[in-house]
Scaffold this motif. Sequence first.
Motif, PDB file in Angstrom:
ATOM      1  N   UNK A  35       0.801  -1.215   0.000  1.00 24.23           N
ATOM      2  CA  UNK A  35       0.000   0.000   0.000  1.00 24.23           C
ATOM      3  C   UNK A  35       0.840   1.275   0.000  1.00 24.23           C
ATOM      4  N   UNK A  36       2.154   1.139  -0.032  1.00 23.17           N
ATOM      5  CA  UNK A  36       3.017   2.319  -0.087  1.00 23.17           C
ATOM      6  C   UNK A  36       3.024   2.888  -1.495  1.00 23.17           C
ATOM      7  N   UNK A  37       3.188   4.182  -1.562  1.00 23.93           N
ATOM      8  CA  UNK A  37       3.296   4.853  -2.840  1.00 23.93           C
ATOM      9  C   UNK A  37       4.735   4.743  -3.338  1.00 23.93           C
ATOM     10  N   UNK A  38       4.881   4.704  -4.637  1.00 21.59           N
ATOM     11  CA  UNK A  38       6.206   4.682  -5.256  1.00 21.59           C
ATOM     12  C   UNK A  38       6.486   6.086  -5.785  1.00 21.59           C
ATOM     13  N   UNK A  39       7.664   6.581  -5.528  1.00 24.66           N
ATOM     14  CA  UNK A  39       8.014   7.941  -5.904  1.00 24.66           C
ATOM     15  C   UNK A  39       9.158   7.913  -6.904  1.00 24.66           C
ATOM     16  N   UNK A  40       8.979   8.609  -8.002  1.00 19.72           N
ATOM     17  CA  UNK A  40      10.051   8.790  -8.981  1.00 19.72           C
ATOM     18  C   UNK A  40      10.309  10.288  -9.061  1.00 19.72           C
ATOM     19  N   UNK A  41      11.570  10.667  -9.010  1.00 21.83           N
ATOM     20  CA  UNK A  41      11.873  12.092  -9.089  1.00 21.83           C
ATOM     21  C   UNK A  41      12.656  12.417 -10.359  1.00 21.83           C
ATOM     22  N   UNK A  42      12.539  13.677 -10.754  1.00 18.91           N
ATOM     23  CA  UNK A  42      13.236  14.187 -11.941  1.00 18.91           C
ATOM     24  C   UNK A  42      12.966  13.309 -13.163  1.00 18.91           C
ATOM     25  N   UNK A  43      11.685  13.128 -13.463  1.00 23.86           N
ATOM     26  CA  UNK A  43      11.265  12.331 -14.610  1.00 23.86           C
ATOM     27  C   UNK A  43      11.189  13.237 -15.834  1.00 23.86           C
ATOM     28  N   UNK A  44      11.920  12.883 -16.880  1.00 24.74           N
ATOM     29  CA  UNK A  44      11.896  13.663 -18.118  1.00 24.74           C
ATOM     30  C   UNK A  44      10.713  13.186 -18.949  1.00 24.74           C
ATOM     31  N   UNK A  45       9.882  14.141 -19.351  1.00 25.01           N
ATOM     32  CA  UNK A  45       8.679  13.849 -20.121  1.00 25.01           C
ATOM     33  C   UNK A  45       8.829  14.436 -21.525  1.00 25.01           C
ATOM     34  N   UNK A  46       8.362  13.688 -22.518  1.00 20.88           N
ATOM     35  CA  UNK A  46       8.406  14.153 -23.900  1.00 20.88           C
ATOM     36  C   UNK A  46       7.009  14.102 -24.487  1.00 20.88           C
ATOM     37  N   UNK A  60       9.781  18.283 -20.804  1.00 18.47           N
ATOM     38  CA  UNK A  60       9.775  18.920 -19.499  1.00 18.47           C
ATOM     39  C   UNK A  60      10.252  17.903 -18.466  1.00 18.47           C
ATOM     40  N   UNK A  61      10.606  18.384 -17.307  1.00 19.39           N
ATOM     41  CA  UNK A  61      11.016  17.495 -16.224  1.00 19.39           C
ATOM     42  C   UNK A  61      10.048  17.639 -15.061  1.00 19.39           C
ATOM     43  N   UNK A  62       9.485  16.531 -14.638  1.00 19.00           N
ATOM     44  CA  UNK A  62       8.595  16.518 -13.473  1.00 19.00           C
ATOM     45  C   UNK A  62       9.443  16.321 -12.233  1.00 19.00           C
ATOM     46  N   UNK A  63       9.262  17.177 -11.239  1.00 21.07           N
ATOM     47  CA  UNK A  63      10.026  17.048  -9.999  1.00 21.07           C
ATOM     48  C   UNK A  63       9.733  15.722  -9.311  1.00 21.07           C
ATOM     49  N   UNK A  64       8.460  15.352  -9.245  1.00 20.00           N
ATOM     50  CA  UNK A  64       8.096  14.072  -8.625  1.00 20.00           C
ATOM     51  C   UNK A  64       6.812  13.540  -9.253  1.00 20.00           C
ATOM     52  N   UNK A  65       6.836  12.264  -9.570  1.00 19.06           N
ATOM     53  CA  UNK A  65       5.639  11.542 -10.006  1.00 19.06           C
ATOM     54  C   UNK A  65       5.422  10.464  -8.958  1.00 19.06           C
ATOM     55  N   UNK A  76       3.868  16.339  -8.687  1.00 13.46           N
ATOM     56  CA  UNK A  76       4.296  17.373  -7.743  1.00 13.46           C
ATOM     57  C   UNK A  76       5.394  18.215  -8.370  1.00 13.46           C
ATOM     58  N   UNK A  77       5.269  19.510  -8.177  1.00 11.96           N
ATOM     59  CA  UNK A  77       6.318  20.445  -8.572  1.00 11.96           C
ATOM     60  C   UNK A  77       6.753  21.185  -7.320  1.00 11.96           C
ATOM     61  N   UNK A  78       8.021  21.085  -6.979  1.00 11.90           N
ATOM     62  CA  UNK A  78       8.547  21.779  -5.806  1.00 11.90           C
ATOM     63  C   UNK A  78       9.019  23.161  -6.228  1.00 11.90           C
ATOM     64  N   UNK A 112       2.286  24.936 -16.169  1.00 14.44           N
ATOM     65  CA  UNK A 112       3.372  23.982 -16.452  1.00 14.44           C
ATOM     66  C   UNK A 112       2.958  22.571 -16.047  1.00 14.44           C
ATOM     67  N   UNK A 113       2.332  22.437 -14.883  1.00 16.14           N
ATOM     68  CA  UNK A 113       1.892  21.121 -14.424  1.00 16.14           C
ATOM     69  C   UNK A 113       0.840  20.531 -15.362  1.00 16.14           C
ATOM     70  N   UNK A 114      -0.042  21.367 -15.887  1.00 19.61           N
ATOM     71  CA  UNK A 114      -1.055  20.881 -16.836  1.00 19.61           C
ATOM     72  C   UNK A 114      -0.379  20.342 -18.100  1.00 19.61           C
ATOM     73  N   UNK A 115       0.652  21.042 -18.571  1.00 23.08           N
ATOM     74  CA  UNK A 115       1.397  20.544 -19.736  1.00 23.08           C
ATOM     75  C   UNK A 115       2.059  19.204 -19.431  1.00 23.08           C
TER      76      UNK A 115
END
Length: 182
Positions: A35-46, A60-65, A76-78, A112-115
């Motif tokens: 039941x724990x969430x998995x966190x990926x940081x600095x994910x590059x999105x195309x 773009x780069x997502x700070x956290x997915x 999440x965007x920090x 930016x988050x919507x994009x």
Amino acid sequence: FPVTIAPPDLKAITEDWDLIKQKAGIVQGDNASKYDDKVESEIVLFSDILTDKNGNKLASTADAVIYKYNGDVGLVDYKSGNILSDYNTAMLMPYAASYGVKDSKLNHGFLELALRAIMIKEQNPDTKFSFIRIVKVDKYGQHEVFDADLGLYLNILEDFKMRSTLLTRWLSTSNSKRQCLS
């Protein structure tokens, strides 16, 4: 979050990392389970769909997915600094004035988050977002969470894209046809 040497300004952030994760919607504990969430940081999105005015594909780069245990996704965007410094502006975003959206750092962050959400959905169409948020973190360890109204910002982007497409078509027509379209 291992830190060997923390600059004085970052000390509060490193000491409060669990609180920062909690405010971002990341729920993890010492007792790991399915039941724990998995966190990926600095994910590059195309994107294959979103392009700039020259036709270059956007990235773009997502700070956290955050991959929630139930299959939903959080984005999440920090932000550091004073993201609210211009929030009380009377100015509206030129391309979002009809929605009454202020031309502020916070609203630019939501856009930016919507994009980024579009880029994630483009590659993974079945994605369901449980939250899309900005977490403001300052050097004193203060944290503030701002949840985005994704529907509003998707509408703004859709309207902007439609106007841009119409403008491009209008500009590509001859002057005589253009006068008829005006």
